[in-house]
Design a protein around this motif. Structure first.
Motif, PDB file in Angstrom:
ATOM      1  N   GLN A   1     102.268 100.942 -34.359  1.00  0.00           N
ATOM      2  CA  GLN A   1     102.893  99.242 -33.202  1.00  0.00           C
ATOM      3  C   GLN A   1     104.740 100.289 -32.478  1.00  0.00           C
ATOM      4  OE1 GLN A   1     102.268  96.670 -33.259  1.00  0.00           O
ATOM      5  NE2 GLN A   1     100.641  97.404 -34.075  1.00  0.00           N
ATOM      6  N   ILE A   2     104.878 101.252 -33.145  1.00  0.00           N
ATOM      7  CA  ILE A   2     106.239 102.097 -31.905  1.00  0.00           C
ATOM      8  C   ILE A   2     105.635 103.283 -31.206  1.00  0.00           C
ATOM      9  CG2 ILE A   2     107.721 104.052 -32.245  1.00  0.00           C
ATOM     10  CD1 ILE A   2     108.532 101.945 -33.420  1.00  0.00           C
ATOM     11  N   LEU A   3     103.842 103.965 -31.269  1.00  0.00           N
ATOM     12  CA  LEU A   3     103.631 104.136 -30.070  1.00  0.00           C
ATOM     13  C   LEU A   3     103.257 103.038 -29.172  1.00  0.00           C
ATOM     14  CD1 LEU A   3     102.033 106.650 -28.617  1.00  0.00           C
ATOM     15  CD2 LEU A   3      99.931 105.532 -30.570  1.00  0.00           C
ATOM     16  N   LYS A   4     102.738 101.867 -29.944  1.00  0.00           N
ATOM     17  CA  LYS A   4     102.093 100.881 -28.466  1.00  0.00           C
ATOM     18  C   LYS A   4     103.564 100.103 -27.747  1.00  0.00           C
ATOM     19  CE  LYS A   4     100.456  96.193 -29.064  1.00  0.00           C
ATOM     20  NZ  LYS A   4      99.351  95.226 -29.766  1.00  0.00           N
ATOM     21  N   GLN A   5     104.214  99.876 -29.018  1.00  0.00           N
ATOM     22  CA  GLN A   5     106.089  99.704 -27.877  1.00  0.00           C
ATOM     23  C   GLN A   5     106.366 100.389 -26.723  1.00  0.00           C
ATOM     24  OE1 GLN A   5     108.509  97.644 -30.517  1.00  0.00           O
ATOM     25  NE2 GLN A   5     109.482  96.851 -28.608  1.00  0.00           N
ATOM     26  N   VAL A   6     106.661 102.339 -27.637  1.00  0.00           N
ATOM     27  CA  VAL A   6     106.823 102.640 -26.360  1.00  0.00           C
ATOM     28  C   VAL A   6     105.761 102.903 -25.335  1.00  0.00           C
ATOM     29  CG1 VAL A   6     107.241 105.338 -26.387  1.00  0.00           C
ATOM     30  CG2 VAL A   6     108.531 104.634 -28.163  1.00  0.00           C
ATOM     31  N   THR A   7     104.876 102.580 -24.970  1.00  0.00           N
ATOM     32  CA  THR A   7     103.813 102.689 -24.101  1.00  0.00           C
ATOM     33  C   THR A   7     104.053 101.764 -23.314  1.00  0.00           C
ATOM     34  OG1 THR A   7     102.477 104.060 -25.114  1.00  0.00           O
ATOM     35  CG2 THR A   7     101.610 103.558 -23.355  1.00  0.00           C
ATOM     36  N   ASN A   8     104.243 100.781 -23.759  1.00  0.00           N
ATOM     37  CA  ASN A   8     104.428  99.610 -22.773  1.00  0.00           C
ATOM     38  C   ASN A   8     105.501  98.990 -22.135  1.00  0.00           C
ATOM     39  OD1 ASN A   8     102.071  98.302 -23.861  1.00  0.00           O
ATOM     40  ND2 ASN A   8     102.405  97.460 -25.024  1.00  0.00           N
TER      41      ASN A   8
ATOM     42  N   TYR B   1      95.826 104.558 -28.211  1.00  0.00           N
ATOM     43  CA  TYR B   1      96.125 102.783 -27.766  1.00  0.00           C
ATOM     44  C   TYR B   1      95.392 103.550 -26.847  1.00  0.00           C
ATOM     45  CZ  TYR B   1      99.149  99.805 -26.696  1.00  0.00           C
ATOM     46  OH  TYR B   1      99.945  97.799 -25.150  1.00  0.00           O
ATOM     47  N   SER B   2      94.664 102.032 -26.277  1.00  0.00           N
ATOM     48  CA  SER B   2      93.686 102.196 -24.529  1.00  0.00           C
ATOM     49  C   SER B   2      94.324 101.258 -24.361  1.00  0.00           C
ATOM     50  CB  SER B   2      92.454 101.982 -24.824  1.00  0.00           C
ATOM     51  OG  SER B   2      91.908 103.385 -26.046  1.00  0.00           O
ATOM     52  N   PHE B   3      94.398 100.948 -22.589  1.00  0.00           N
ATOM     53  CA  PHE B   3      95.128 100.069 -21.942  1.00  0.00           C
ATOM     54  C   PHE B   3      94.948 100.578 -20.562  1.00  0.00           C
ATOM     55  CE2 PHE B   3      98.078 103.384 -23.407  1.00  0.00           C
ATOM     56  CZ  PHE B   3      98.503 103.724 -21.535  1.00  0.00           C
ATOM     57  N   ASP B   4      94.409  99.191 -19.531  1.00  0.00           N
ATOM     58  CA  ASP B   4      94.228  99.141 -18.118  1.00  0.00           C
ATOM     59  C   ASP B   4      95.539  99.185 -17.465  1.00  0.00           C
ATOM     60  OD1 ASP B   4      91.656  99.845 -18.726  1.00  0.00           O
ATOM     61  OD2 ASP B   4      90.895  97.132 -18.705  1.00  0.00           O
ATOM     62  N   LEU B   5      95.941 100.363 -16.364  1.00  0.00           N
ATOM     63  CA  LEU B   5      97.263  99.547 -15.673  1.00  0.00           C
ATOM     64  C   LEU B   5      96.481  99.083 -14.186  1.00  0.00           C
ATOM     65  CD1 LEU B   5      98.302 103.267 -15.899  1.00  0.00           C
ATOM     66  CD2 LEU B   5      98.867 100.995 -17.280  1.00  0.00           C
ATOM     67  N   PHE B   6      97.567  97.864 -13.679  1.00  0.00           N
ATOM     68  CA  PHE B   6      97.547  96.801 -12.940  1.00  0.00           C
ATOM     69  C   PHE B   6      98.593  97.053 -11.457  1.00  0.00           C
ATOM     70  CE2 PHE B   6      94.538  95.186 -15.442  1.00  0.00           C
ATOM     71  CZ  PHE B   6      93.729  94.570 -14.993  1.00  0.00           C
ATOM     72  N   LYS B   7      97.994  97.251 -10.460  1.00  0.00           N
ATOM     73  CA  LYS B   7      99.884  97.649  -9.630  1.00  0.00           C
ATOM     74  C   LYS B   7      99.476  95.964  -9.431  1.00  0.00           C
ATOM     75  CE  LYS B   7      98.407  99.150  -5.655  1.00  0.00           C
ATOM     76  NZ  LYS B   7      97.644 100.195  -4.537  1.00  0.00           N
ATOM     77  N   THR B   8     100.693  95.317  -9.082  1.00  0.00           N
ATOM     78  CA  THR B   8     101.067  94.284  -9.343  1.00  0.00           C
ATOM     79  C   THR B   8     102.152  93.345  -7.969  1.00  0.00           C
ATOM     80  OG1 THR B   8     103.206  94.045  -9.986  1.00  0.00           O
ATOM     81  CG2 THR B   8     101.332  93.521 -11.401  1.00  0.00           C
TER      82      THR B   8
ATOM     83  N   VAL C   1      93.341 101.773 -12.824  1.00  0.00           N
ATOM     84  CA  VAL C   1      93.008 103.015 -14.064  1.00  0.00           C
ATOM     85  C   VAL C   1      92.477 102.244 -15.459  1.00  0.00           C
ATOM     86  CG1 VAL C   1      95.081 104.639 -14.236  1.00  0.00           C
ATOM     87  CG2 VAL C   1      92.386 105.241 -13.723  1.00  0.00           C
ATOM     88  N   SER C   2      92.421 103.021 -15.856  1.00  0.00           N
ATOM     89  CA  SER C   2      92.443 102.815 -17.094  1.00  0.00           C
ATOM     90  C   SER C   2      92.968 104.437 -17.478  1.00  0.00           C
ATOM     91  CB  SER C   2      90.676 103.109 -17.915  1.00  0.00           C
ATOM     92  OG  SER C   2      90.366 101.686 -17.771  1.00  0.00           O
ATOM     93  N   ASP C   3      93.473 103.802 -19.291  1.00  0.00           N
ATOM     94  CA  ASP C   3      94.219 105.400 -19.395  1.00  0.00           C
ATOM     95  C   ASP C   3      94.381 105.370 -21.001  1.00  0.00           C
ATOM     96  OD1 ASP C   3      96.246 107.445 -20.041  1.00  0.00           O
ATOM     97  OD2 ASP C   3      97.383 106.688 -18.757  1.00  0.00           O
ATOM     98  N   ASN C   4      94.715 105.890 -21.693  1.00  0.00           N
ATOM     99  CA  ASN C   4      94.963 106.343 -22.859  1.00  0.00           C
ATOM    100  C   ASN C   4      95.846 106.982 -23.875  1.00  0.00           C
ATOM    101  OD1 ASN C   4      93.735 108.134 -25.118  1.00  0.00           O
ATOM    102  ND2 ASN C   4      92.425 107.263 -23.045  1.00  0.00           N
ATOM    103  N   VAL C   5      96.591 106.675 -24.573  1.00  0.00           N
ATOM    104  CA  VAL C   5      97.602 107.268 -25.299  1.00  0.00           C
ATOM    105  C   VAL C   5      97.544 107.603 -26.936  1.00  0.00           C
ATOM    106  CG1 VAL C   5      99.888 108.169 -25.856  1.00  0.00           C
ATOM    107  CG2 VAL C   5      99.277 106.792 -24.259  1.00  0.00           C
ATOM    108  N   LYS C   6      96.732 109.245 -27.522  1.00  0.00           N
ATOM    109  CA  LYS C   6      96.953 109.461 -28.287  1.00  0.00           C
ATOM    110  C   LYS C   6      97.726 110.108 -29.527  1.00  0.00           C
ATOM    111  CE  LYS C   6      92.093 110.343 -27.867  1.00  0.00           C
ATOM    112  NZ  LYS C   6      91.002 111.484 -27.364  1.00  0.00           N
ATOM    113  N   LEU C   7      98.163 109.307 -30.645  1.00  0.00           N
ATOM    114  CA  LEU C   7      98.877 109.711 -31.985  1.00  0.00           C
ATOM    115  C   LEU C   7      98.324 110.836 -33.184  1.00  0.00           C
ATOM    116  CD1 LEU C   7     101.974 110.727 -32.076  1.00  0.00           C
ATOM    117  CD2 LEU C   7     101.573 108.096 -33.703  1.00  0.00           C
ATOM    118  N   VAL C   8      98.634 111.682 -33.055  1.00  0.00           N
ATOM    119  CA  VAL C   8      98.559 112.753 -33.763  1.00  0.00           C
ATOM    120  C   VAL C   8      99.221 113.148 -34.731  1.00  0.00           C
ATOM    121  CG1 VAL C   8      96.760 114.974 -35.111  1.00  0.00           C
ATOM    122  CG2 VAL C   8      95.686 113.483 -32.751  1.00  0.00           C
ATOM    123  N   LEU C   9      99.578 112.952 -36.142  1.00  0.00           N
ATOM    124  CA  LEU C   9     100.541 113.048 -36.650  1.00  0.00           C
ATOM    125  C   LEU C   9     101.909 112.451 -36.394  1.00  0.00           C
ATOM    126  CD1 LEU C   9      99.705 116.477 -38.596  1.00  0.00           C
ATOM    127  CD2 LEU C   9      99.316 113.905 -39.252  1.00  0.00           C
ATOM    128  N   ASN C  10     102.625 113.709 -35.453  1.00  0.00           N
ATOM    129  CA  ASN C  10     103.783 113.219 -34.567  1.00  0.00           C
ATOM    130  C   ASN C  10     103.696 113.549 -33.341  1.00  0.00           C
ATOM    131  OD1 ASN C  10     105.807 111.668 -36.953  1.00  0.00           O
ATOM    132  ND2 ASN C  10     105.944 113.948 -37.962  1.00  0.00           N
TER     133      ASN C  10
END
Length: 334
Positions: free
Chosen positions: A105-112, A138-145, A154-163
């Motif tokens: 959840q920290i990974l998700k919130q920091v990314t957001n 954590y996978s997500f799509d990026l939109f320009k507003t 574009v689509s993007d993602n962040v992977k967390l392996v241990l720390n």
């Protein structure tokens, strides 16, 4: 066939006294029965050396080796099948324990939080948090507003392996032109229809208070969409602009404060996870803690903003505020 019979047959097999049919039957038994295989493995090396028929020795050793490989393979497969669920179970506990304070959840919130404040007019949507072997992704799509539309980038993602976090994309294609001086900007805008909606990023010569920026923009038919905050380190060789959307909300579940207060909340949160923030933003020089300290000591210093409006309104703003503007970048709406 008991062991005594087996010994006798083996002796005859070594001496070559079995008939061809008996040899074939005996070799079939060797291939089928683990009992015979175990017995062969217990025979001394010296005894095998004494066999008068080298081809028979090779056949015995080859069958022994093949059966050993099969047993090792089966044991490995069974071990993996037993261990994998346990590994995934403990990995799930490691990443998900703690609810909203868990690593996933920290990974998700920091990314957001970090992406919208390091990239003008970018929103995250279609998010998905999932577990892989020993990691969480954590996978997500990026939109320009812009004022009147939202466009997938574009689509993007962040992977967390241990720390350790690793983001797939180093940069986001924002569609910004090269910085232009004011004369070139006005010349380019004048080639457009006066009612065409355009988006530009304006950089000022000096910093301004957020309220002064709002007052400046309210004189024109333009809308501020993102405000850029001056870097805390004025002498930094790696200075990069960060900022916040004018409708910024750090925590959608809490009562909405001003965008500036929400930005301070975001910096407070990111300062508690600075290593993760740097890994996701790809900017090791971005220090939320120092940014927050600078804002609390000196207040907000706005160095630029993104605006949207008709070409006529934007060119009027640039013309009137000519002395205060340093550079302008166009935003590609395609």
């Amino acid at each position: 066939m008991n062991k005594e019979v087996f010994k006798e047959k083996l002796k005859q097999y070594k001496e070559g006294s079995l008939s061809e049919e008996e040899e074939e039957l005996f070799e079939d038994e060797l291939e089928k029965l683990d009992e015979y295989q175990s017995f062969l493995e217990s025979e001394s090396a010296q005894e095998i050396k004494n066999i008068d028929h080298p081809d028979k020795v090779k056949g015995i050793l080859k069958r022994s080796q093949t059966n050993a490989y099969i047993r090792i393979g089966l044991v490995s497969v069974i071990t993996v099948l037993l261990i994998m669920p346990l590994v995934n179970f403990f990995a799930s506990i490691y990443y998900d324990f703690g609810g909203l304070s868990s690593k996933s959840q920290i990974l998700k919130q920091v990314t957001n939080t970090v992406i919208p404040i390091t990239n003008p007019n970018i929103e995250i949507e279609n998010t998905q948090l999932e577990h892989d072997f020993l990691q969480v992704r954590y996978s997500f799509d990026l939109f320009k507003t812009t004022e009147d539309e939202k466009q997938f980038i574009v689509s993007d993602n962040v992977k967390l392996v241990l720390n350790k976090a690793k983001r797939e994309r180093q940069t986001i294609p924002l569609g910004l032109s090269e910085p232009l001086d004011k004369k070139d900007v006005i010349k380019k805008i004048n080639t457009l229809n006066k009612n065409d909606i355009i988006d530009v990023f304006v950089l000022f010569n000096e910093t301004h208070d957020p309220d002064d920026i709002d007052t400046m923009a309210n004189k024109y038919d333009i809308k501020i969409t993102w405000k850029a905050v001056k870097n805390y380190d004025n002498d930094s060789m790696h200075e990069s602009i960060i900022g916040y959307p004018t409708n910024f909300r750090f925590s959608p579940t809490e009562h909405a404060a001003s965008a500036e207060k929400e930005f301070e909340k975001a910096l407070t949160f990111l300062s508690e996870h600075e290593k993760l923030t740097n890994e996701i933003s790809h900017n090791i020089f971005f220090s939320p803690k120092e940014e927050l300290k600078s804002i609390k000591e000196n207040g907000f210093s706005i160095i630029g903003f993104s605006i949207t409006g008709t070409s006529q309104s934007v060119v009027s703003f640039i013309t009137d505020q000519n002395e205060q503007i340093s550079k302008v970048q166009f935003v590609d709406r395609r």
